[in-house]
Design an enzyme around this catalytic site. Structure first.
Site, PDB file in Angstrom:
ATOM      1  N   GLU A  29       0.829  -1.209   0.000  1.00 38.12           N
ATOM      2  CA  GLU A  29       0.000   0.000   0.000  1.00 38.12           C
ATOM      3  C   GLU A  29       0.869   1.267   0.000  1.00 38.12           C
ATOM      4  OE1 GLU A  29      -3.383   2.341   2.714  1.00 38.12           O
ATOM      5  OE2 GLU A  29      -2.664   0.380   3.368  1.00 38.12           O
TER       6      GLU A  29
ATOM      7  N   LYS B 185      -2.572  -2.238  -3.037  1.00 40.09           N
ATOM      8  CA  LYS B 185      -3.597  -1.376  -2.446  1.00 40.09           C
ATOM      9  C   LYS B 185      -3.232   0.050  -2.829  1.00 40.09           C
ATOM     10  CE  LYS B 185      -6.106  -0.186   1.786  1.00 40.09           C
ATOM     11  NZ  LYS B 185      -6.566  -0.613   3.109  1.00 40.09           N
TER      12      LYS B 185
END
Length: 340
Positions: A179, A221
């Site tokens: 992420e 992500k």
């Protein structure tokens, strides 16, 4: 294909299965305290267990939620009857995941920039989390847009840490979610968001390649390409969707198992709307889905907090509705009629 390779691919594909996404309930102690404070609930271990178990025991949640990211405390917790939250999730067909980073800390020598810590001892922690039932993990890096930032050094340091984390996860048989969040904070325009997001993703995939990370067993992500929260003239839904998809096509290899978006400060319906618009654009090289925290929980938390016992089922219905709306958006089938 080795057994581990097959296992990683299978888990990664299950996380981004059609019409399903990820529930992020991995708030650190400080973050969950802020959330609870905002609704007048004391952040005790018992209250945190009650709240998170309420969400995870929502009937039918597994129809729209493939996995849930947990905090260290949560993956170890049990209900009063001795049932662990992990087994509660397994019964619902929801894969248990774990946040493993130690938070974004000030980057020495670079004002207003951060690098995420947590690599020391990570191999051992991952082995323990695998024993506790974790099938995937998450590590968040933070990229800030501002005056003369982000610097190349900040992007590269975070990309390198994400790749080292991902390699350790795969070694442990755990699917890494990487992420690299480009923050919405600020008054930057859509073009600036695009340029920074693209540079960040390109740097990340170079490092993943260098560290021998298998992309078929990894989920990205990503933050959406979106105007800064304080921008005067904010881009509309279609513009955000097109810019985000263009950016991903430029920077994310087709071998990547899937892309799940963070909501990053968007409100509930806005986050759903943007995801739906992207999926209505047609076939992509990878599934585009969601890994939302606040955008799934906000209304549910408010309702539960008003009366945790009496409102339990009502809060669950609100969570289920948001999960279903985002599940539809992940298929490009959401509409305002469905929402209302």
């Amino acid at each position: 294909m080795t057994d581990r390779y097959e296992q990683l691919v299978e888990i990664a594909q299950a996380l981004v299965a059609p019409g399903k996404g990820i529930l992020a309930i991995d708030e650190s102690g400080g973050t969950i305290k802020k959330r609870f404070d905002s609704v007048g609930v004391e952040s005790t271990e018992a209250n945190r267990l009650d709240y998170r178990s309420m969400m995870l025991s929502t009937e039918g949640l597994g129809t729209h939620i493939s996995g849930a990211i947990l905090f260290d405390e949560t993956i170890r917790q049990q209900l009063p009857d001795g049932t662990s939250l992990v087994s509660l999730m397994e019964q619902a067909g929801i894969l248990p995941g774990i946040k493993v980073d130690k938070g974004a800390k000030a980057m020495a020598g670079f004002e207003d920039e951060k690098v995420t810590e947590g690599l020391d001892g990570l191999r051992e922690r991952l082995a323990e989390y695998a024993e506790l039932g974790a099938k995937f993990a998450k590590w968040r890096a933070v990229i800030t847009i501002g005056d003369e930032i982000p610097s190349r050094a900040c992007i590269d340091a975070n990309a390198h840490a994400l790749a080292r984390y991902a390699a350790l996860c795969q070694e442990a048989g755990i699917v890494p979610i990487v992420e690299p969040e480009v923050l919405m904070d600020g008054d930057h325009d859509l073009d600036t968001s695009f340029d920074v997001t693209e540079a960040t993703l390109k740097a990340l995939f170079v490092q993943l390649y260098e560290q021998n990370v298998m992309l078929e067993g990894l989920v990205l992500k990503a933050s959406m390409v979106i105007s800064g929260s304080e921008a005067q003239d904010r881009a509309g839904v279609e513009e955000v969707a097109e810019a985000t998809v263009d950016c991903l096509l430029n920077a994310v290899p087709a071998a990547t198992a899937g892309v799940v978006f963070l909501s990053g400060g968007q409100d509930d319906v806005e986050a759903t709307c943007h995801l739906d618009a992207m999926n209505k654009m047609g076939d992509m090289p990878w599934p585009l889905s969601f890994s939302y925290g606040r955008a799934l929980q906000a209304e549910c938390l408010k309702t539960w907090a008003a009366d945790p016992k009496a409102n339990r089922e009502k809060a669950q219905q609100i969570l289920l509705h948001r999960a279903r709306m985002n599940g539809l958006a992940a298929l490009g089938e959401w509409s305002e009629e469905e929402e209302n």
